[in-house]
Design an enzyme around this catalytic site. Structure first.
Site, mmCIF file in Angstrom:
data_model
loop_
_atom_site.group_PDB
_atom_site.id
_atom_site.type_symbol
_atom_site.label_atom_id
_atom_site.label_comp_id
_atom_site.label_asym_id
_atom_site.label_seq_id
_atom_site.Cartn_x
_atom_site.Cartn_y
_atom_site.Cartn_z
ATOM 1 N N HIS A 1 38.736 19.175 55.943
ATOM 2 C CA HIS A 1 37.633 19.492 55.039
ATOM 3 C C HIS A 1 37.601 21.002 54.796
ATOM 4 O O HIS A 1 37.783 21.784 55.734
ATOM 5 C CB HIS A 1 36.297 19.045 55.654
ATOM 6 C CG HIS A 1 35.134 19.251 54.734
ATOM 7 N ND1 HIS A 1 34.916 18.463 53.636
ATOM 8 C CD2 HIS A 1 34.128 20.168 54.755
ATOM 9 C CE1 HIS A 1 33.819 18.873 53.009
ATOM 10 N NE2 HIS A 1 33.325 19.915 53.678
ATOM 11 N N GLY A 39 51.398 8.672 58.454
ATOM 12 C CA GLY A 39 51.304 8.495 57.014
ATOM 13 C C GLY A 39 50.483 9.612 56.405
ATOM 14 O O GLY A 39 49.376 9.870 56.848
ATOM 15 N N ARG A 97 38.809 8.975 48.360
ATOM 16 C CA ARG A 97 38.017 7.748 48.458
ATOM 17 C C ARG A 97 37.284 7.693 49.802
ATOM 18 O O ARG A 97 37.822 8.091 50.830
ATOM 19 C CB ARG A 97 38.921 6.505 48.341
ATOM 20 C CG ARG A 97 39.795 6.475 47.099
ATOM 21 C CD ARG A 97 38.984 6.479 45.828
ATOM 22 N NE ARG A 97 38.117 5.314 45.739
ATOM 23 C CZ ARG A 97 37.170 5.157 44.812
ATOM 24 N NH1 ARG A 97 36.971 6.100 43.919
ATOM 25 N NH2 ARG A 97 36.434 4.060 44.794
ATOM 26 N N ALA A 147 34.936 9.857 61.404
ATOM 27 C CA ALA A 147 33.869 8.994 61.888
ATOM 28 C C ALA A 147 33.239 8.305 60.681
ATOM 29 O O ALA A 147 33.548 8.628 59.529
ATOM 30 C CB ALA A 147 32.835 9.803 62.654
#
Length: 961
Positions: A866, A769, A848, A898
């Protein structure tokens, strides 16, 4: 950091040493103790008042003043053990130990040593009793007429007597004036044929004999007796009808010999000294100025070597300097800002010119320009040499343009380089008619010999124009070794061929030195070669270069294994260093078209590099990297991408029924190829048929072995999975290169990661997904291990949802504003993921923060990307943080999620250079492009089972990788 060097001594020799050392860019300052007027505040050179007789004080001075090297000039400090004491105190010191200096300090030791090691010298007797010495003089069956004290006498302690009575009187006189005499040595010299020490008089054959019978035996003997000699060894010789005989040794530079030698030294004296101390001189032999002659004339005080006047003012020194003549001070000092005499030998005037006659004339003009009352000097210096040169003689080979002496000199220079390449099976000693190799000693049982030969092509023209010759040796060895390697063979030995119009020894030594170093790199021995001087065939400054390599492979390991190569095999590309050594005729044509010279700043490569610098990047040698993999059996075939580029070389290792599909978007194409493509207007076919386009080697490996082989190569070298093999269709090409234009237009900024790891056709795809277009593009490939089944967004109407719908992928919107807590929001997402049986979640642009409970449930199945090289710059505004911190490299990181924000085991990172002109927006744009390359890689690694998260939170590589 540049070194501070201390020269011990105060004569002309020490001035010459300081003068030459100061020319080194690696030397910050030269101190001379005590020095003279010539070394007082002269540029880098400065005198020092430190005591050189107290070695403890001297060692502390060196440490306090950061002296990195001490060079000893005179013999007395050497005999006093200055080298031993300074070295023991941790101060590097150049010169022989006190034991080794006995060669000069003790004539008794020197004579006995020469006798032990069969070094030719005159017969002698050693005595402590004057009566025994006189008896020896009168009863010897040869003229025993030379008498010398055993210790140091500064070159003034020898008496050549006219008859036995005078010789006996000399013995008595020396015994009277010598305190506690240990030994008196009676040196005997038979009638001899004497020649002055001039290389134009002493032939190369005689010099070679001196090297072998005197110098080499001396060095070997000192090592055998536990006194390895490090420093300058100067043998005083006499040429007799029986050959050269050693009169004595000096354990330092001679004076004034030093003043005439150092101006002819082309190499950096500091480097020569350091290499000598480190035992590396054989691998980096000193280079001398070719076709140059030096003459030195000594100017002495009136009355020397007897009594003479001191304090006489010296004039004309500036005038001599303007004449291009070097004056080295010996016995001078400063008095009231004037240079005055302070010793017997006052100045040495040295001139260097293209001919001996011109050098002598310039030196004499220099002497005439310097004035001090009572100056005396020899007026016959060099006259015998000129007479010899002018003597009528028949034609020689050298008159035709072939210099045998230069060839022999080159061989002597490269002998130690070749010896350093010795390996089991051979002895890399040059000099025989042919080289020998023992296959059994090399460990082979049932070998097949493999031979490869090649040259460097017109890359030679660029090297000769740029006067950069050192890298060509690696080019030559690499071209041959990499060819031999393509058969699965271990390179065993190499031979080179160097041909030129006129042999320039320093150029040839640089080329052959590069060959030797490259042989060491590749693991083969430089077993021999040929140097051909052919006047009229090559223009001045031109030379040609060729060579061949012989290797061996056990019969069962021969490549390519055509019977094993099959459809679906993967192609692993290994990075080239650039153009290597093919296609340079076309490169030169492009440069001609755009009117750029080799000295122009390169529009590609590193800042500050010229076109010549980049184009002369040496060819990579792959033997040590790839040989273990070839022997493992995992590699079915290996193509060396040499002349003919990608299109011509791959078919040489493939069955006729198969074709190679290469995808140029999968590897990094060096910018030099992009520039050639653009500026030359070259088609993609021309590029791929002429150049390697960034791949120096291509391996054929099964899809099962490909991840492991790739990982092993990437531990040492850039490599990628660049394509695969397919069944050839009628009329199709043997090699198909797609996306080459795309890769060339990217100017080298393409992915540094492999994007495709082909799995078995029936392998089940992992359900993923995500909302990132790059991941959707990746999974559209039949070879992908992933299938995107769902895209979730917390905001309706975003572009990712639209793209997913167009691609036929299910979408869901879970708006966080409709939920009372983060836990409710996360629980809803969890239910949707369960509904679609999602096995891996990729967070891309999802802003989120997920709850700990959600992260724990999806531990090892949740990926995030990131925009920084974690762990640097966590959280928001990563690009802004990078710019504010001043880092030069940023990038992106794909990691398992994590509970801690922007933490978790890292799967893939890609670096992005931070430019001085970058804004937050421009840096963000380039990092985003890197994300689109890196995230698909990470997804494939996880979905294929190559990477998983271990129970300890660390990455575990699976069996497929």
């Amino acid at each position: 950091m540049a070194e501070r060097v201390l020269v011990v001594g105060g004569g002309g020799r020490e001035h010459a040493l300081a003068w030459k050392l100061a020319q080194s860019p690696q030397v910050q300052q030269v101190l001379v103790a005590p020095g003279n007027a010539g070394t007082a505040d002269c540029g880098k050179i400065k005198n020092s008042e430190v005591s050189v007789s107290n070695h403890t004080i001297l060692a502390q001075f060196c440490k306090d003043h950061h002296v990195g090297l001490v060079v000893i000039g005179p013999e007395v400090p050497l005999a006093a053990g200055i080298v031993d004491d300074l070295t023991a105190a941790g101060v590097p010191c150049f010169g022989p130990s006190a034991k080794a200096a006995q060669l000069e300090a003790s004539k008794s030791f020197s004579k006995a040593f020469m006798e032990r090691h069969h070094i030719p010298t005159a017969r002698y007797g050693s005595f402590t009793d004057p009566q025994e010495a006189c008896s020896y003089i009168r009863t010897a069956d040869f003229p025993a007429l030379v008498v010398k004290a055993s210790g140091l006498a500064a070159g003034k302690g020898v008496i050549v007597a006219r008859d036995q009575d005078e010789a006996c009187q000399a013995v008595m006189d020396i015994m009277k004036v010598t305190v506690n005499p240990e030994v008196i040595v009676i040196i005997t010299v038979r009638v001899c044929v004497c020649a002055r020490a001039c290389t134009c008089v002493v032939g190369e054959e005689m010099l070679q004999k001196i090297r072998e019978t005197v110098l080499q035996r001396t060095v070997d003997g000192m090592r055998e007796e536990g006194m390895p000699y490090v420093g300058v060894l100067y043998a005083g010789l006499m040429l007799t009808q029986q050959g050269p005989k050693v009169l004595e040794f000096n354990c330092r530079f001679g004076d004034p010999e030093c003043e005439v030698l150092l101006p002819l030294l082309q190499s950096d004296l500091y480097e020569v000294i350091v290499n000598t101390m480190d035992g590396k001189l054989a691998c980096s032999a000193p280079l001398w100025h070719q076709d140059s002659f030096a003459v030195t004339v000594v100017m002495a005080s009136d009355g020397y070597p007897g009594s003479y006047k001191k304090g006489v003012e010296i004039r004309g020194l500036t005038q001599v300097q303007d004449m291009g003549v070097q004056v080295f001070h010996a016995g001078t000092t400063m008095k009231d800002s004037r240079v005055v005499s302070s010793g017997g030998r006052v100045l040495t005037v040295t001139a260097v010119r293209p001919s001996f006659e011109a050098a002598l004339q310039a030196a004499n003009h220099g002497v005439a320009a310097v004035g001090f009352p009572g100056a005396v000097f020899r007026r016959d210096i060099g006259h015998r040499a000129i007479a010899h040169l002018q003597r009528q003689r028949g034609l020689t080979y050298k008159d035709s343009g072939v210099d045998i002496a230069a060839g022999n000199k080159l061989v002597e220079m490269i002998k130690p380089l070749a010896k350093a390449t010795s390996r089991p099976g051979c002895n890399a000693e040059l000099g025989g008619f042919a080289g020998l190799f023992d296959l059994k000693a090399a460990g082979f049982v049932d070998p097949i010999l493999v031979s490869g030969t090649d040259g460097v092509g017109t890359k030679l023209k660029i090297a000769q124009a740029c006067k950069q010759h050192g890298g060509l040796g690696q080019d030559l060895v690499a071209m041959c070794v990499n060819d031999v390697l393509a058969q699965g063979a271990e390179p065993l030995f190499f031979l080179d061929y160097f041909s030129c119009g006129k042999l320039e020894v320093d150029v040839a030594a640089a080329v052959v030195g590069g060959i030797a170093k490259a042989c060491e790199m590749s693991g083969c021995a430089l077993l021999g070669g040929e140097t051909a001087e052919m006047p009229g065939v090559y223009a001045p400054g031109e030379y040609d270069l060729a060579g061949f390599c012989v290797g061996a492979v056990e019969r069962g390991a021969l490549l390519p294994r055509l019977q094993d190569v099959t459809e679906g095999d993967q192609l692993i590309g290994v990075a080239s260093s650039g153009i290597h050594s093919n296609g340079f005729s076309l490169v030169r044509k492009v440069l001609e078209k755009v009117q750029l010279s080799y000295s122009s700043n390169a529009p590609f490569g590193k800042p500050g590099q010229t076109l010549g610098d980049v184009l002369l990047t040496p060819t990579k040698i792959y033997s040590r990297l790839l040989l273990p993999l070839l022997r493992s059996g995992a590699v079915k075939a290996y193509a060396h991408i040499t002349g003919g580029g990608l299109l011509e070389n791959l078919p040489r290792v493939l069955p006729q029924e198969l074709t190679a599909h290469l995808d140029a978007s999968q590897w990094s194409i060096p910018p030099v190829f992009s520039w050639l493509h653009k500026e030359g207007g070259l088609s993609e076919e021309e590029m791929s048929r002429t150049f390697n386009c960034g791949l120096g080697a291509v391996l054929v490996v099964s899809s099962v072995d490909a991840p492991r082989v790739l990982r092993e190569i990437k531990a040492h070298e850039e490599a990628w999975i660049v394509g695969s093999l397919a069944r050839k269709q009628p009329g199709s090409e043997p090699v198909l290169v797609c996306n080459l234009k795309q890769g060339l237009l990217s100017d080298g900024n393409v992915s540094s990661h492999e994007l495709k790891i082909k799995q078995n056709g029936d392998r089940r795809r992992r359900r993923v997904g995500t909302n990132l277009q790059a991941l959707m593009d990746q999974t559209s490939s039949p070879s992908s291990s992933a299938e995107i089944v769902l895209v979730i967004s917390n905001r309706p109407g975003v572009q990712g949802l639209k793209r997913a719908s167009l691609a036929g992928i299910q979408t869901r919107v879970v708006d966080h504003k409709l939920y009372g807590s983060r836990a409710e929001f996360d629980a809803t997402i969890d239910r949707v993921l369960e509904e679609f049986k999602v096995e891996l979640v990729c967070l891309a642009g999802f802003m989120r923060i997920l709850t700990g409970m959600f992260v724990k449930k999806w531990n090892g199945k949740l990926l995030n990307i990131h925009p920084s090289l974690l762990p640097s710059f966590k959280g928001v505004n990563a690009q802004k943080q990078a710019l504010q911190s001043g880092v030069r490299v940023s990038g992106c990181t794909v990691h398992f999620v994590a509970e801690e924000v922007d933490a978790g085991a890292i799967i893939v990172q890609e670096a992005v250079e931070v430019l001085s002109s970058d804004t937050e927006e421009s840096l963000c744009e380039r990092i985003r492009a890197a994300e689109h390359r890196a995230f698909p890689v990470a997804m494939e690694l996880v979905c294929s089972g190559s990477v998983r998260l271990g129970e300890d939170g660390r990455i575990v590589w699976g069996k497929n990788y």
